[in-house]
Structure formats: C-alpha cells, structure tokens
Design an enzyme around this catalytic site. Structure first.
Site, PDB file in Angstrom:
ATOM      1  N   TYR A 105     -11.002  -4.333 -28.113  1.00 44.00           N
ATOM      2  CA  TYR A 105      -9.717  -4.492 -27.435  1.00 44.00           C
ATOM      3  C   TYR A 105      -9.667  -3.795 -26.085  1.00 44.00           C
ATOM      4  CZ  TYR A 105      -7.408  -6.955 -31.243  1.00 44.00           C
ATOM      5  OH  TYR A 105      -7.045  -7.901 -32.163  1.00 44.00           O
ATOM      6  N   ASP A 190       1.465  -3.405 -28.019  1.00 50.31           N
ATOM      7  CA  ASP A 190       0.110  -3.920 -28.261  1.00 50.31           C
ATOM      8  C   ASP A 190      -0.587  -4.062 -26.910  1.00 50.31           C
ATOM      9  OD1 ASP A 190       0.358  -4.215 -30.990  1.00 50.31           O
ATOM     10  OD2 ASP A 190      -0.165  -6.352 -31.000  1.00 50.31           O
ATOM     11  N   ASP A 192      -3.072  -6.428 -26.398  1.00 50.54           N
ATOM     12  CA  ASP A 192      -3.514  -7.815 -26.182  1.00 50.54           C
ATOM     13  C   ASP A 192      -2.368  -8.660 -25.623  1.00 50.54           C
ATOM     14  OD1 ASP A 192      -2.113  -7.599 -28.549  1.00 50.54           O
ATOM     15  OD2 ASP A 192      -3.293  -9.108 -29.614  1.00 50.54           O
ATOM     16  N   HIS A 212      10.627 -10.627 -33.707  1.00 50.49           N
ATOM     17  CA  HIS A 212       9.318 -11.280 -33.746  1.00 50.49           C
ATOM     18  C   HIS A 212       9.495 -12.744 -33.339  1.00 50.49           C
ATOM     19  CE1 HIS A 212       5.502 -12.763 -35.089  1.00 50.49           C
ATOM     20  NE2 HIS A 212       5.118 -11.563 -35.468  1.00 50.49           N
ATOM     21  N   THR A 224       8.460 -12.124 -43.576  1.00 48.37           N
ATOM     22  CA  THR A 224       7.289 -11.635 -44.322  1.00 48.37           C
ATOM     23  C   THR A 224       7.344 -10.117 -44.535  1.00 48.37           C
ATOM     24  OG1 THR A 224       6.081 -11.575 -42.227  1.00 48.37           O
ATOM     25  CG2 THR A 224       5.773 -13.518 -43.599  1.00 48.37           C
ATOM     26  N   GLU A 282       3.312  -2.945 -39.339  1.00 48.78           N
ATOM     27  CA  GLU A 282       4.511  -3.757 -39.039  1.00 48.78           C
ATOM     28  C   GLU A 282       5.448  -3.800 -40.257  1.00 48.78           C
ATOM     29  OE1 GLU A 282       4.736  -7.493 -36.337  1.00 48.78           O
ATOM     30  OE2 GLU A 282       4.417  -8.264 -38.354  1.00 48.78           O
TER      31      GLU A 282
HETATM   32  C1  5GW Z   1      -9.136  -5.377 -34.282  1.00 44.27           C
HETATM   33  C2  5GW Z   1      -9.313  -6.344 -35.247  1.00 44.27           C
HETATM   34  C3  5GW Z   1      -8.254  -6.700 -36.064  1.00 44.27           C
HETATM   35  C4  5GW Z   1      -7.035  -6.068 -35.891  1.00 44.27           C
HETATM   36  C5  5GW Z   1      -6.846  -5.087 -34.925  1.00 44.27           C
HETATM   37  C6  5GW Z   1      -7.915  -4.729 -34.118  1.00 44.27           C
HETATM   38  C7  5GW Z   1      -7.722  -3.750 -33.083  1.00 44.27           C
HETATM   39  C8  5GW Z   1      -6.445  -3.402 -32.686  1.00 44.27           C
HETATM   40  C9  5GW Z   1      -8.828  -3.145 -32.417  1.00 44.27           C
HETATM   41  O1  5GW Z   1     -10.009  -3.337 -32.709  1.00 44.27           O
HETATM   42  N1  5GW Z   1      -8.576  -2.274 -31.380  1.00 44.27           N
HETATM   43  C10 5GW Z   1      -7.311  -1.998 -30.999  1.00 44.27           C
HETATM   44  O2  5GW Z   1      -7.123  -1.236 -30.019  1.00 44.27           O
HETATM   45  N2  5GW Z   1      -6.228  -2.505 -31.676  1.00 44.27           N
HETATM   46  C11 5GW Z   1      -4.864  -2.122 -31.262  1.00 44.27           C
HETATM   47  O3  5GW Z   1      -3.917  -2.463 -32.265  1.00 44.27           O
HETATM   48  C12 5GW Z   1      -4.455  -2.876 -30.013  1.00 44.27           C
HETATM   49  O4  5GW Z   1      -3.539  -2.124 -29.258  1.00 44.27           O
HETATM   50  C13 5GW Z   1      -3.780  -4.079 -30.618  1.00 44.27           C
HETATM   51  O5  5GW Z   1      -2.967  -4.765 -29.696  1.00 44.27           O
HETATM   52  C14 5GW Z   1      -3.032  -3.441 -31.758  1.00 44.27           C
HETATM   53  C15 5GW Z   1      -2.599  -4.410 -32.868  1.00 44.27           C
HETATM   54  O6  5GW Z   1      -3.624  -5.273 -33.260  1.00 44.27           O
HETATM   55  P1  5GW Z   1      -3.561  -6.827 -32.934  1.00 44.27           P
HETATM   56  O7  5GW Z   1      -3.094  -7.001 -31.533  1.00 44.27           O
HETATM   57  O8  5GW Z   1      -4.865  -7.462 -33.280  1.00 44.27           O
HETATM   58  O9  5GW Z   1      -2.459  -7.340 -33.922  1.00 44.27           O
HETATM   59  P2  5GW Z   1      -1.773  -8.797 -33.818  1.00 44.27           P
HETATM   60  O10 5GW Z   1      -0.795  -8.785 -34.957  1.00 44.27           O
HETATM   61  O11 5GW Z   1      -1.093  -8.880 -32.484  1.00 44.27           O
HETATM   62  O12 5GW Z   1      -2.879  -9.817 -33.949  1.00 44.27           O
HETATM   63 MN    MN Z   2      -1.384  -8.009 -30.686  1.00 44.56          MN
END
Ligand code: 5GW
Ligand code: MN
Length: 331
Positions: A105, A190, A192, A212, A224, A282
C-alpha cells in the site's frame, strides 16, 4: 373566625379557575402556531440548498439522504454549509490527517498526499501523520508552508487483517498523549484513496463518521454489521442507524482516543477467542458508533468509488477510492 373559614372554599375555586384559564390560554397559543407554515419555511430553506427533507420511513430507507440524523446531527452534503463562516471559525484550528501505508500500500501514499495538498483543508494548519514500515523509503510530496509531514515507523504485520487492525492500536497510542499537544482534530483515512474535490473544515466535529457509499440507500437489515453474539463488535438485529465506513472518520483527539481504545479492546477480546469480526475494525467502529452517536455524519460525497452505479445523489466526489486489483496489493 367563622367568616374566614367560609371564604376558604371560594378561594380554592378561584385558584382552580385560574389554572383552567391559564391552561386554556396555553392550549390556544399552541394551536395558533401554524406548523404547516413552519414545515413550508423549512422546505424552502432546504430547497435553496437543493436538498429536501425526506419522510422517515419505518425501514429507514433513504435515511442517508436526509440532512439531519434522527438525533439531530447534521449530515454534510454539498450546499448545506457556508464555507466563509466555517473557515473563519477555524482560522486557528490544528488538524491532523492519520494514514497508514505498509507493504504494497506504500504505492498509494504519494498520490494520496499530493491530492491532500490540493483539496484537504486548504489554508488551514495541517499535520500529516504517516505510518509506514520504512520511513527512509518514502517519496515525500512537496508540502505547502504551514503544513507538516510526520513519518513514523510501524510494524508491518504478516496477515492483512492484522495490518488494518493495527491502525486502531497505533491510533490509541498516538491520541493518548502525543497528538494532544499538536492538533485539535484528527481525521483518519484509508490510503488507497485520492482527494478529488474540496474537503475542508465543514467535516470537523467532536465525533464524525462517514456513510458507507455501498449502504447509504440500504435498509437497516441489509447492513453488514457483526451479528454474532460472541464477537465484541456484536450489534443486535434491529439496532443501529447507518452503516459507517472504516475508511474515513474523525473527531477531537480525545474522542478518537476513546473510540480507538474501545475498538482495540474489542479486537483483542475477539482475538483471544480465536475469532475476528466480519469486517474487522470497521465492524468494531460500527458497534462503537451505535452506542456513541456521531455528532456529525459525512455523506458519501466524502467517500465514493466509481462504478457503484447509484450516482444521482452525488454532486461532488470529494474523496475517491483508487481502483485496485487484489492480486496487486494483497500478500
Ligand atoms: C492489504 C491487504 C488486504 C487488506 C489490507 C491491506 C493493507 C492495508 C496493507 O497491506 N497495507 C496497508 O497500509 N493497509 C492500510 O489499511 C491502508 O491504509 C488501507 O487503506 C487500510 C484499509 O485496507 P483496505 O484499503 O485494503 O480496505 P478496503 O476495505 O478499502 O479494501
Ligand atoms: Mn481502502
């Protein structure tokens, strides 16, 4: 003495009559308030900001489109606030932006920060709190004067579930003491994501959560939430207000300390039992917010993902998910 005794009876009659008369007058006044006129005034005011109050239906559908929650916290949509007033009010407010970027990330960090420079709290005192496993590898963005970039090392956990949950732990540690002397409000996001339009002090409040984008038109029963009793994130069926996102929330440092401490406690309790809430932190965040109502709610303008389909209500996409291929970012 006798004449006085005789007069007692009429006097109580007089008091009784007086009470009846006052009640009558009060009743008359209440009746005379033209409530329909009040409703009309309110709708005109809302029409000017291009939002209308929607009926509060039993299944709560479309509740997310309102401009107030049932407990009267504002729901922030474009047009319901006056930026000049708010910018003045916050001219000395210090704001933190907390973001985690470990492992794959890290690739999201630079676009995230560069977009924050363009759209996040422009003109205000901002400190970025970036957590990553190797601060020396971070490509730093140009940061405008008056804004501070802090890079902190953090453990990169093996399991992704642990990575996203470590955010709560880190938040607890930093909000406990450190951040209190540096900022007034903290926004947690987050990584991403990119800022794609104005996100300013209109989002600040004691405890702020975001609807959300996938659930703001959904019924309570399809949220959920964690419904297993065994989890600390358990929310009984039929309870709850909105489904909030773990990707953007904030508040006063003290409030985020309380929130993260409570969520972290729940995460650890679950871990001891060998379980994990359905949507990790969450789920714990949603549980916390059922019992500690946010004082401000952000509409999905503040958390959007292209391709969701339902765009008719979204005039501004202020904070947008960056599309990611799971195989690129997962371990
Ligand atoms: C990696 C794989 C699966 C889930 C989380 C990660 C991950 C999350 C990572 O490898 N490194 C990381 O810094 N994160 C942090 O957690 C980021 O700030 C990320 O935006 C946050 C939440 O995970 P997301 O963005 O994958 O969750 P969703 O629900 O937005 O897909
Ligand atoms: Mn995210």
């Amino acid at each position: 003495m006798a004449p006085y005794k005789n007069m007692l009876l009429p006097r109580s009659y007089v008091i009784g009559a007086l009470v009846v008369f006052i009640l009558f007058i009060v009743g008359f006044c209440i009746q005379n308030i033209d409530w329909s006129q009040k409703v009309v005034e309110k709708s005109i005011e809302l029409e000017n900001c291009e939002r209308k109050l929607l009926p509060y239906t039993a299944n709560k559908r479309k509740m997310g489109l309102n401009v107030l929650t049932p407990w009267l916290a504002p729901i922030i949509w474009d047009g319901i606030y006056d930026m000049n007033i708010l910018d003045n009010k916050h001219n000395s407010t210090r704001i933190g932006l907390f973001v985690f970027a470990v492992k794959k990330y890290i690739r999201f960090l630079l676009p995230f920060l560069e977009s924050a420079e363009r759209y996040f709290m422009v003109g205000h005192k901002v400190t970025y709190y970036v957590f990553t496993e190797n601060v020396n590898n971070v490509v730093k963005p140009k940061v405008v004067d008056g804004r501070i970039l802090q890079l902190h090392n953090v453990v990169a956990d093996q399991r992704w579930q642990d990575v996203s949950m470590r955010r709560m732990d880190t938040l607890t540690i930093f909000t406990k003491e450190y951040m209190r002397n540096e900022i007034d409000y903290l926004v947690c996001a987050d990584v991403d994501m990119v800022f794609n339009d104005h996100v300013g002090v209109e989002i600040l409040g004691d405890l702020v959560a975001t609807l959300h984008p996938a659930f703001f038109l959904s019924e309570l029963k399809s949220f959920t939430y964690e419904h297993r009793r065994i989890s600390a994130a358990y929310i009984p069926k039929g309870q709850g207000d909105f489904y909030y996102a773990g990707a953007l929330y904030g508040g006063k440092v003290e409030e985020i300390y309380k929130l993260s401490k409570e969520c972290q406690k729940g995460i650890m309790e679950d871990k001891k039992k060998g379980i994990e809430a359905v949507w990790q932190e969450e789920s714990h965040l949603n549980r916390y917010l059922v019992y500690n109502k946010p004082t401000k709610v952000l509409s999905p303008e503040y958390l959007w993902a292209n391709g969701l389909g339902i765009e008719e209500f979204i005039k501004r996409k202020r904070f947008l998910a960056v599309p990611k291929k799971n195989e690129e970012v997962r371990n």
